[in-house]
Design a protein around this motif. Structure first.
Motif, PDB file in Angstrom:
ATOM      1  N   ALA A 207       0.814  -0.800   0.351  1.00 53.36           N
ATOM      2  CA  ALA A 207       0.276  -0.370   0.201  1.00 53.36           C
ATOM      3  C   ALA A 207       1.365   1.209   0.130  1.00 53.36           C
ATOM      4  O   ALA A 207       0.130   2.432  -0.981  1.00 53.36           O
ATOM      5  N   ARG A 208       2.457   0.817   0.693  1.00 52.10           N
ATOM      6  CA  ARG A 208       3.028   2.480   0.882  1.00 52.10           C
ATOM      7  C   ARG A 208       3.432   2.724  -0.842  1.00 52.10           C
ATOM      8  O   ARG A 208       3.508   3.786  -1.214  1.00 52.10           O
ATOM      9  N   ALA A 209       4.154   1.274  -1.366  1.00 47.70           N
ATOM     10  CA  ALA A 209       4.507   1.479  -2.535  1.00 47.70           C
ATOM     11  C   ALA A 209       3.945   2.124  -3.815  1.00 47.70           C
ATOM     12  O   ALA A 209       4.052   2.496  -4.708  1.00 47.70           O
ATOM     13  N   TRP A 210       2.250   1.454  -4.013  1.00 46.25           N
ATOM     14  CA  TRP A 210       1.974   1.134  -4.896  1.00 46.25           C
ATOM     15  C   TRP A 210       0.066   1.879  -4.159  1.00 46.25           C
ATOM     16  O   TRP A 210      -0.755   0.785  -4.401  1.00 46.25           O
ATOM     17  N   PRO A 211      -0.002   3.060  -3.904  1.00 47.05           N
ATOM     18  CA  PRO A 211      -1.509   3.509  -3.009  1.00 47.05           C
ATOM     19  C   PRO A 211      -2.148   3.770  -4.231  1.00 47.05           C
ATOM     20  O   PRO A 211      -1.911   4.089  -5.821  1.00 47.05           O
TER      21      PRO A 211
ATOM     22  N   VAL B 158       1.445 -20.058   1.217  1.00 47.93           N
ATOM     23  CA  VAL B 158       0.963 -19.388   0.918  1.00 47.93           C
ATOM     24  C   VAL B 158      -0.533 -18.053   0.750  1.00 47.93           C
ATOM     25  O   VAL B 158      -1.254 -18.945   0.470  1.00 47.93           O
ATOM     26  N   GLY B 159      -0.993 -17.753   1.789  1.00 47.00           N
ATOM     27  CA  GLY B 159      -1.939 -16.636   2.299  1.00 47.00           C
ATOM     28  C   GLY B 159      -2.001 -15.841   2.609  1.00 47.00           C
ATOM     29  O   GLY B 159      -1.150 -14.610   3.219  1.00 47.00           O
ATOM     30  N   GLY B 160      -3.939 -14.547   3.223  1.00 45.45           N
ATOM     31  CA  GLY B 160      -3.436 -13.626   3.352  1.00 45.45           C
ATOM     32  C   GLY B 160      -4.254 -12.473   2.578  1.00 45.45           C
ATOM     33  O   GLY B 160      -4.625 -13.253   1.800  1.00 45.45           O
ATOM     34  N   GLY B 161      -4.868 -11.738   3.005  1.00 48.07           N
ATOM     35  CA  GLY B 161      -5.043 -10.744   1.543  1.00 48.07           C
ATOM     36  C   GLY B 161      -3.966 -10.916   0.530  1.00 48.07           C
ATOM     37  O   GLY B 161      -5.166 -10.524  -0.250  1.00 48.07           O
ATOM     38  N   VAL B 162      -2.708 -10.324   0.275  1.00 49.79           N
ATOM     39  CA  VAL B 162      -2.218 -10.415  -0.853  1.00 49.79           C
ATOM     40  C   VAL B 162      -2.535 -11.668  -1.166  1.00 49.79           C
ATOM     41  O   VAL B 162      -1.976 -11.422  -2.353  1.00 49.79           O
ATOM     42  N   ALA B 163      -2.243 -12.447  -0.945  1.00 49.44           N
ATOM     43  CA  ALA B 163      -2.287 -13.954  -1.741  1.00 49.44           C
ATOM     44  C   ALA B 163      -3.356 -14.014  -2.330  1.00 49.44           C
ATOM     45  O   ALA B 163      -3.972 -14.987  -3.006  1.00 49.44           O
TER      46      ALA B 163
ATOM     47  N   ALA C 287      -2.615  -4.305  -3.886  1.00 49.33           N
ATOM     48  CA  ALA C 287      -1.857  -5.434  -4.582  1.00 49.33           C
ATOM     49  C   ALA C 287      -2.111  -5.314  -5.313  1.00 49.33           C
ATOM     50  O   ALA C 287      -1.582  -5.958  -6.833  1.00 49.33           O
ATOM     51  N   ALA C 288      -3.340  -6.458  -5.627  1.00 50.82           N
ATOM     52  CA  ALA C 288      -4.108  -6.098  -7.238  1.00 50.82           C
ATOM     53  C   ALA C 288      -4.274  -5.536  -8.538  1.00 50.82           C
ATOM     54  O   ALA C 288      -3.286  -5.274  -9.543  1.00 50.82           O
ATOM     55  N   ALA C 289      -3.603  -3.913  -7.262  1.00 51.86           N
ATOM     56  CA  ALA C 289      -3.604  -3.088  -9.196  1.00 51.86           C
ATOM     57  C   ALA C 289      -2.632  -2.594  -9.488  1.00 51.86           C
ATOM     58  O   ALA C 289      -1.664  -2.430 -10.120  1.00 51.86           O
ATOM     59  N   LEU C 290      -1.470  -2.764  -8.615  1.00 46.40           N
ATOM     60  CA  LEU C 290       0.200  -3.451  -8.484  1.00 46.40           C
ATOM     61  C   LEU C 290       0.027  -4.341  -9.598  1.00 46.40           C
ATOM     62  O   LEU C 290       1.005  -4.334 -10.971  1.00 46.40           O
ATOM     63  N   PHE C 291      -0.059  -5.748  -9.618  1.00 52.37           N
ATOM     64  CA  PHE C 291      -0.134  -6.763 -10.447  1.00 52.37           C
ATOM     65  C   PHE C 291      -0.458  -6.375 -11.571  1.00 52.37           C
ATOM     66  O   PHE C 291      -0.169  -6.974 -12.809  1.00 52.37           O
ATOM     67  N   ALA C 292      -1.662  -5.857 -11.695  1.00 51.06           N
ATOM     68  CA  ALA C 292      -2.450  -5.515 -13.044  1.00 51.06           C
ATOM     69  C   ALA C 292      -1.536  -4.814 -13.767  1.00 51.06           C
ATOM     70  O   ALA C 292      -1.344  -4.878 -14.746  1.00 51.06           O
TER      71      ALA C 292
ATOM     72  N   ARG D 139      -8.832   2.880  -4.881  1.00 51.42           N
ATOM     73  CA  ARG D 139     -10.204   1.790  -5.124  1.00 51.42           C
ATOM     74  C   ARG D 139      -9.721   0.609  -5.314  1.00 51.42           C
ATOM     75  O   ARG D 139      -8.242   0.601  -5.470  1.00 51.42           O
ATOM     76  N   GLY D 140     -10.355  -0.473  -4.616  1.00 52.11           N
ATOM     77  CA  GLY D 140      -9.630  -1.730  -4.592  1.00 52.11           C
ATOM     78  C   GLY D 140      -8.527  -2.035  -3.657  1.00 52.11           C
ATOM     79  O   GLY D 140      -8.153  -0.771  -2.910  1.00 52.11           O
TER      80      GLY D 140
END
Length: 304
Positions: free
Chosen positions: A193-197, A247-252, A204-209, A200-201
């Protein structure tokens, strides 16, 4: 995919830094009902949030839910006393919080309290069916739950698996734990979130997209994040040597692109080390199945 369980219907709460997730688990391991609420920080906030989620589960199922409740929570947990301490991601630090007693009084049910990642490790073990497994949680923070020889390992002070606070960069950012350059400052939901604010949404999803679309800056941020996760995998591989790393959690929730990125970084780390490459850590890496609330399910398992 449901973990193979046996016994009575149980309830589990996963109290995280961002959200609290509650589930009602059937004897066969299927999820009968689930509820999510934003977690209110601070001692009174997390108690109120847990109460709201539990009552919502009662309302949704129409069941009294009076059996023992399993609760997973981040931070150091004294399981014997049911006490929480140093849960910096929940805004709970300093004095011990008698969470088991406070929740039991508030909800009028017996309660067992466990570290959230340790609880999730029990679900990971049920999912994989192996005796040596590490659950790597990429949520607000970064931590690992360890099961060795079929038994949960908490450590002498309840700090086993707190790999998010292993320093990897002496010149890095100050971590919430007070150290500098911890893995958590690179490989966690907060770090993304700090590196890629994004407004919306999920970041992590926005970064990988964005990285998939060819954005050069996004590719650099993604690769550094995946390097951080790969470094965490390397730590657990070299210290625990588990058969599976889940591997789990919200980012996963990013799913396969995340796994591929981490495997790619593990391959790069292994280029200069035949020893590290021979461990084939990438082949041991699996993702939590989409839609499975693994930490809450693990809390329900722990409640048994």
């Amino acid at each position: 995919m449901s973990p193979p369980l046996a016994g009575a219907r149980t309830v589990g709460l996963d109290i995280g830094g961002t959200k609290t997730h509650g589930v009602v688990l059937e004897p066969d391991g299927t999820v009968l009902a689930q509820v999510r609420r934003e977690t209110v920080p601070g001692a009174e906030g997390l108690l109120a949030t847990a109460h709201a989620v539990f009552e919502a589960l009662r309302a949704e199922t129409g069941l009294p839910l009076t059996d023992r409740l399993g609760v997973g929570v981040p931070g150091l947990v004294d399981v014997g006393r049911g006490v929480l301490r140093h849960a910096v991601n929940l805004g709970v630090d300093g004095d011990d919080l008698p969470l088991r007693r406070l929740l039991s009084e508030r909800l009028c049910v017996p309660v067992v309290v466990e570290n959230d990642v340790n609880a999730a490790a029990l679900a990971a073990q049920a999912l994989t069916g192996v005796d040596d497994v590490v659950y790597l949680s990429l949520g607000t923070g970064l931590a690992a739950g360890v099961v060795v020889d079929g038994r949960l390992r908490r450590g002498a002070h309840g700090a086993a698996g707190e790999i998010g606070h292993v320093p990897v960069d002496p010149a890095g950012e100050v971590c919430g734990c007070g150290q500098r350059g911890c893995l958590e400052t690179v490989a966690s939901g907060r770090a993304v979130a700090r590196a890629w604010p994004t407004v919306r949404g999920h970041s992590a999803a926005a970064l990988f997209a964005a990285a998939a679309s060819g954005d050069a800056k996004a590719v650099a941020v993604r690769d550094r994040f995946c390097w951080g996760v790969a470094s965490a995998v390397r730590v657990v591989g070299l210290t625990i040597d588990p058969e599976r790393i889940v591997v789990g959690g919200g980012v996963a929730e990013v799913g396969e692109p995340l796994r591929e990125g981490v495997v790619r970084q593990l391959a790069l780390l292994g280029r200069g080390s035949p020893f590290l490459a021979s461990l084939e850590l990438g082949d041991r890496l699996v993702m939590v199945p989409p839609g499975l609330p693994v930490a809450a399910v693990g809390a329900a398992i722990r409640g048994r």
